[in-house]
Scaffold this motif. Structure first.
Motif, PDB file in Angstrom:
ATOM      1  N   HIS A   1      -6.878  18.208  25.666  1.00  0.00           N
ATOM      2  CA  HIS A   1      -6.091  18.467  24.464  1.00  0.00           C
ATOM      3  C   HIS A   1      -6.944  18.879  23.269  1.00  0.00           C
ATOM      4  CE1 HIS A   1      -3.518  16.234  27.148  1.00  0.00           C
ATOM      5  NE2 HIS A   1      -4.262  15.151  27.025  1.00  0.00           N
TER       6      HIS A   1
ATOM      7  N   ARG B   1      -8.057   0.460  33.460  1.00  0.00           N
ATOM      8  CA  ARG B   1      -7.573   1.100  32.240  1.00  0.00           C
ATOM      9  C   ARG B   1      -6.063   1.368  32.301  1.00  0.00           C
ATOM     10  NH1 ARG B   1      -8.248   7.567  31.300  1.00  0.00           N
ATOM     11  NH2 ARG B   1      -7.474   7.580  29.172  1.00  0.00           N
TER      12      ARG B   1
ATOM     13  N   ILE C   1       1.591  14.524  31.837  1.00  0.00           N
ATOM     14  CA  ILE C   1       1.244  14.636  30.409  1.00  0.00           C
ATOM     15  C   ILE C   1       2.414  15.177  29.578  1.00  0.00           C
ATOM     16  CG2 ILE C   1      -1.263  14.819  30.746  1.00  0.00           C
ATOM     17  CD1 ILE C   1      -1.035  17.836  30.408  1.00  0.00           C
TER      18      ILE C   1
ATOM     19  N   PRO D   1     -13.664  12.154  30.443  1.00  0.00           N
ATOM     20  CA  PRO D   1     -13.967  10.872  29.816  1.00  0.00           C
ATOM     21  C   PRO D   1     -12.955   9.769  30.129  1.00  0.00           C
ATOM     22  CG  PRO D   1     -13.184  12.457  28.196  1.00  0.00           C
ATOM     23  CD  PRO D   1     -13.429  13.214  29.459  1.00  0.00           C
TER      24      PRO D   1
END
Ligand code: DQA
Length: 164
Positions: free
Chosen positions: A80, A18, A104, A10
């Motif tokens: 996650h 973004r 991450i 997504p």
């Protein structure tokens, strides 16, 4: 020919606009073009798809069982949260590499936990678009090695040679 499915999770359709300070200015189309070039150079088949829907990603993973040899996935936020994606990957048993554009482990604590990493061959995180290329190369090497081992086993059977 090796067949690899690349899945983008997504919000990755928004790459380029973004959070540029984290994800850079490369668009998803540009990433897919680079992936296509890599596929042509290596003589392998790669198909890339993006979805914002967990169920659609689960369905594609289920369908991949019969049509692909391995999976490279950037599960994005589902990394996650999603037991469903993890269960789908385990269910089909496809060798899987998890990739991320950002590192991450250097970000918010909630991003450090991945539901996918423990059942993946490995995780590549923090190299932007290169994470995908490294992930594909790692998976290709794994699949070629697995094929060589399988062929060796088969030829042993054919010639009657048995491992002691
Ligand atoms: C991401 C990292 C995730 O934490 C985040 O939710 C994303 C993108 C990455 O590629 O760096 O959407 O998977």
């Amino acid at each position: 020919m090796i067949r690899i499915l690349v899945l983008h999770g997504p919000n990755l359709n928004l790459l380029g606009s973004r959070e540029q300070s984290i994800y850079g200015s490369t668009s998803l189309d540009e990433i897919n073009m680079a992936i296509g070039q890599l596929a042509r150079r290596e003589g392998i088949h790669i198909e890339a798809r993006q979805s914002n829907h967990e169920g659609e990603l689960v369905m594609w993973i289920q369908e991949a069982k019969d049509n692909f040899d391995g999976l490279v996935i950037n599960p994005a936020a589902y990394t996650h949260t999603s037991v469903a994606l993890r269960d789908a990957i385990v269910a089909v048993g496809l060798p899987t590499v998890e990739v991320h554009l950002s590192n991450i482990h250097r970000r918010e604590p909630f991003r450090r936990r991945s539901f996918i990493a423990p059942i993946a061959l490995g995780q590549i995180s923090g190299f932007g678009m290169t994470s995908y290329q490294l992930g594909i190369q790692a998976l290709m090497e794994f699949l070629s090695r697995a094929r060589t081992t399988d062929m060796a086993k088969t030829s042993n059977v054919d010639t009657g040679v048995r491992e002691s």
